[in-house]
Design an enzyme around this catalytic site. Structure first.
Site, mmCIF file in Angstrom:
data_model
loop_
_atom_site.group_PDB
_atom_site.id
_atom_site.type_symbol
_atom_site.label_atom_id
_atom_site.label_comp_id
_atom_site.label_asym_id
_atom_site.label_seq_id
_atom_site.Cartn_x
_atom_site.Cartn_y
_atom_site.Cartn_z
ATOM 1 N N GLU A 96 72.506 51.432 36.336
ATOM 2 C CA GLU A 96 73.914 51.460 35.952
ATOM 3 C C GLU A 96 74.048 51.338 34.441
ATOM 4 O O GLU A 96 73.173 50.764 33.780
ATOM 5 C CB GLU A 96 74.669 50.324 36.639
ATOM 6 C CG GLU A 96 74.653 50.423 38.159
ATOM 7 C CD GLU A 96 75.163 49.172 38.849
ATOM 8 O OE1 GLU A 96 75.679 49.283 39.971
ATOM 9 O OE2 GLU A 96 75.025 48.072 38.271
ATOM 10 N N GLU A 104 81.260 53.379 38.716
ATOM 11 C CA GLU A 104 80.887 52.131 39.372
ATOM 12 C C GLU A 104 82.093 51.179 39.471
ATOM 13 O O GLU A 104 83.218 51.525 39.127
ATOM 14 C CB GLU A 104 79.711 51.467 38.644
ATOM 15 C CG GLU A 104 78.356 51.693 39.306
ATOM 16 C CD GLU A 104 78.268 51.064 40.688
ATOM 17 O OE1 GLU A 104 79.086 50.173 41.007
ATOM 18 O OE2 GLU A 104 77.389 51.477 41.461
ATOM 19 N N ARG A 120 67.136 43.598 44.307
ATOM 20 C CA ARG A 120 68.437 43.810 43.692
ATOM 21 C C ARG A 120 68.641 43.080 42.360
ATOM 22 O O ARG A 120 69.653 43.304 41.686
ATOM 23 C CB ARG A 120 69.535 43.395 44.674
ATOM 24 C CG ARG A 120 69.505 44.223 45.953
ATOM 25 C CD ARG A 120 70.484 43.719 47.003
ATOM 26 N NE ARG A 120 71.872 43.815 46.588
ATOM 27 C CZ ARG A 120 72.595 44.925 46.627
ATOM 28 N NH1 ARG A 120 72.046 46.056 47.060
ATOM 29 N NH2 ARG A 120 73.852 44.928 46.247
ATOM 30 N N ASP A 150 50.438 54.387 13.317
ATOM 31 C CA ASP A 150 50.203 53.002 12.899
ATOM 32 C C ASP A 150 50.721 52.050 13.974
ATOM 33 O O ASP A 150 51.920 51.796 14.072
ATOM 34 C CB ASP A 150 50.914 52.749 11.564
ATOM 35 C CG ASP A 150 50.813 51.299 11.108
ATOM 36 O OD1 ASP A 150 50.030 50.535 11.708
ATOM 37 O OD2 ASP A 150 51.536 50.929 10.160
ATOM 38 N N GLU A 164 67.801 52.565 40.525
ATOM 39 C CA GLU A 164 69.214 52.894 40.371
ATOM 40 C C GLU A 164 69.739 52.186 39.125
ATOM 41 O O GLU A 164 69.955 50.973 39.149
ATOM 42 C CB GLU A 164 70.003 52.455 41.610
ATOM 43 C CG GLU A 164 69.483 53.031 42.924
ATOM 44 C CD GLU A 164 70.089 52.346 44.133
ATOM 45 O OE1 GLU A 164 71.081 51.597 43.968
ATOM 46 O OE2 GLU A 164 69.569 52.540 45.248
ATOM 47 N N ARG A 188 74.011 42.522 51.619
ATOM 48 C CA ARG A 188 73.918 42.782 50.193
ATOM 49 C C ARG A 188 74.002 41.509 49.350
ATOM 50 O O ARG A 188 73.886 41.578 48.130
ATOM 51 C CB ARG A 188 75.004 43.772 49.759
ATOM 52 C CG ARG A 188 74.810 45.169 50.315
ATOM 53 C CD ARG A 188 75.931 46.122 49.944
ATOM 54 N NE ARG A 188 75.776 47.430 50.581
ATOM 55 C CZ ARG A 188 75.123 48.449 50.041
ATOM 56 N NH1 ARG A 188 74.591 48.329 48.854
ATOM 57 N NH2 ARG A 188 75.022 49.603 50.688
ATOM 58 N N GLU A 214 77.100 55.322 37.179
ATOM 59 C CA GLU A 214 75.751 55.423 37.742
ATOM 60 C C GLU A 214 75.459 56.862 38.119
ATOM 61 O O GLU A 214 76.319 57.569 38.652
ATOM 62 C CB GLU A 214 75.608 54.521 38.976
ATOM 63 C CG GLU A 214 74.212 54.511 39.573
ATOM 64 C CD GLU A 214 74.084 53.533 40.731
ATOM 65 O OE1 GLU A 214 73.366 53.860 41.692
ATOM 66 O OE2 GLU A 214 74.714 52.450 40.682
ATOM 67 N N HIS A 224 68.728 48.290 40.691
ATOM 68 C CA HIS A 224 68.106 48.050 41.985
ATOM 69 C C HIS A 224 66.832 48.894 42.075
ATOM 70 O O HIS A 224 66.838 50.076 41.717
ATOM 71 C CB HIS A 224 69.052 48.430 43.122
ATOM 72 C CG HIS A 224 70.306 47.621 43.144
ATOM 73 N ND1 HIS A 224 71.412 47.980 43.873
ATOM 74 C CD2 HIS A 224 70.639 46.465 42.521
ATOM 75 C CE1 HIS A 224 72.372 47.093 43.714
ATOM 76 N NE2 HIS A 224 71.923 46.161 42.878
ATOM 77 N N GLU A 235 64.360 47.030 48.951
ATOM 78 C CA GLU A 235 65.204 47.100 47.762
ATOM 79 C C GLU A 235 65.322 45.715 47.127
ATOM 80 O O GLU A 235 65.865 44.793 47.736
ATOM 81 C CB GLU A 235 66.600 47.615 48.134
ATOM 82 C CG GLU A 235 67.550 47.688 46.946
ATOM 83 C CD GLU A 235 68.976 48.005 47.353
ATOM 84 O OE1 GLU A 235 69.472 49.080 46.968
ATOM 85 O OE2 GLU A 235 69.602 47.173 48.067
#
Length: 451
Positions: free
Chosen positions: A141, A196, A342, A60, A139, A323, A203, A252, A340
């Site tokens: 966490e 982490e 983030r 359903d 990735e 970063r 992670e 990420h 990447e």
């Protein structure tokens, strides 16, 4: 269906039947996700395998968030045979259970447009039409909180360890080990596991894959993490900011496009070893990210993590190493060259998240958008005036702003399709309105006695 496809399907099914006999599988869980990416399943006996494989299992759709109205509620589950896995925590002498991840189909056998797995399939096809395949390495966490005596989550973190700390400080190490064993038994290739930065935060990284497989793995990963953690008396949460004052959880997303066996983002002759397609991809993501962040960061709580002025990935810039930028280019090159992003968080639906990122990047390639100059300075410690002078903008600051940006742009409707787009926007507006009118503990604490 080609002869090769039929042969591969027949061979895969034969292996599945062999495993069912060897492992004494009695029950099959047919799994799919709703519009939020929440896993659902219906359980059938193994005697119904033939009907399952032929896509004859009906459910359903009107009872699933974002799916069908009640007058068009009949939907079917078509299992992806490559996702078959025996569930290691169910195994005992003479008995076990297994699962398939499924796509949702209409009664006539066509793909149901409200199924987010089908949204990603269409994005993969659009990219393939341009000669590319998508590779994704997410990735995710998560936090571990202690459960109470009744098995419900408390606000007490599972440990007080920090980044990369081992036992005895990392009380979650044993939990991660069992998660690793379960994932490995289900076909994952695990690359790393660690504590982490934040207390109680963890992670486990698994190997990249094609976009659809990576989304399937992400969905499975979240389910396995929660299932195993509960056996140890913990509640695992992928909520992006469960505790004030410490790091939140991100997802990420590392993405690259391939042409055949060659990474289309790699060019050894370039200063940064990036191809023109990579630069266009970066430009496309930066151009569209404000318009799709409501998908990659879908909760009110997501924007408690994405706060300008703190060390959060909110600044629209890219760098080969920095970063503090929204987009980073990891050091590994060659086949490992990737972009990447983030900002996404693990509460998002991975099928939709990977779809909008790939779609935005492809837009950049198709339109040959020029990437801005990289920003290699620490953006986190720039003043607001310095960022403004450099033209570095922020992501939206709330779910309300993000949904407005989603509606203002084209990437959402173009990628998600009419059904999912309309349902998603309506759902997120309702979520924001519910939050907007709620009375918070902060208000009670600050106003109740004072006024």
């Amino acid at each position: 269906m080609s002869k090769t496809t039929i042969a591969n399907t027949t061979e895969t099914l034969a292996k599945i039947k062999e495993t069912i006999n060897q492992k004494n599988v009695e029950l099959l869980h047919l799994q799919f996700v709703d519009i939020e990416g929440i896993l659902k399943h219906v359980t059938v006996t193994v005697e119904q395998l033939e009907d399952v494989v032929e896509g004859k299992m009906m459910f359903d759709g009107s009872s699933i968030k974002g799916f069908s109205p009640i007058n068009k509620s009949d939907l079917y589950l078509q299992p992806d045979l490559t996702t078959f896995a025996v569930l290691p925590w169910t195994e005992e002498p003479g008995y076990s259970e297994a699962r398939f991840l499924c796509s949702v189909t209409n009664p006539d056998g066509t793909l149901f447009e409200g199924d987010t797995r089908n949204v990603l399939k269409k994005t993969v096809e659009r990219v393939a039409d341009k000669g590319y395949t998508i590779s994704v390495g997410p990735e995710l966490e998560f936090f571990l909180f202690k459960n109470d005596d009744n098995g419900y989550a408390t606000q007490e973190l599972g440990d007080k360890a920090g980044y990369f700390e081992p036992q005895p400080h990392d009380l979650g190490e044993r939990v991660r080990l069992e998660i690793y064993r379960a994932l490995k038994a289900m076909g994952f290739t695990i690359e790393a596991s660690h504590h982490e930065v934040a207390e109680g935060q963890h992670e486990i990284n698994f190997k990249y894959a094609d976009a659809l497989t990576a989304a399937d793995l992400s969905t499975t990963y979240k389910w396995v993490v929660k299932t195993v953690a509960k056996k140890f008396g913990y509640h695992a949460t992928f909520m992006p900011k469960p505790v004030f004052g410490i790091n939140g959880s991100g997802m990420h997303v590392n993405m690259s496009f391939f042409k055949g066996n060659e990474n289309a983002f790699f060019d050894p002759s370039d200063e940064l070893q990036l191809s023109k397609q990579a630069y266009h991809f970066i430009a496309g993501v930066l151009e569209n990210v404000k318009n799709f962040v409501a998908v990659t960061n879908p909760l009110v709580n997501s924007y408690k993590r994405l706060v300008p002025g703190y060390e959060a990935p909110v600044y629209l810039a890219w760098s080969a190493s920095n970063r503090s930028a929204l987009i980073r280019i990891p050091a590994k090159k060659g086949l490992a060259t990737r972009v990447e992003l983030r900002c996404p968080d693990p509460s998002s639906n991975p099928y939709l998240t990977f779809s909008v990122i790939a779609s935005a990047g492809l837009d950049g390639i198709e339109k040959e958008l020029e990437a801005p100059a990289p920003v290699n300075e620490d953006i986190f410690h720039m003043t607001e005036e310095e960022r403004a002078f450099r033209g570095i903008e922020n992501l939206p600051g709330s779910l309300e702003e993000a949904v407005k940006e989603l509606e203002a742009g084209e990437i959402g409707a173009k990628t998600l399709g009419e059904h999912v787009y309309n349902e998603y926007v309506a759902m997120k507006k309702a979520e924001w309105d519910s939050y907007r009118i709620a009375i918070s503990s902060w208000e009670i604490e600050n106003y109740h006695s004072k006024f």
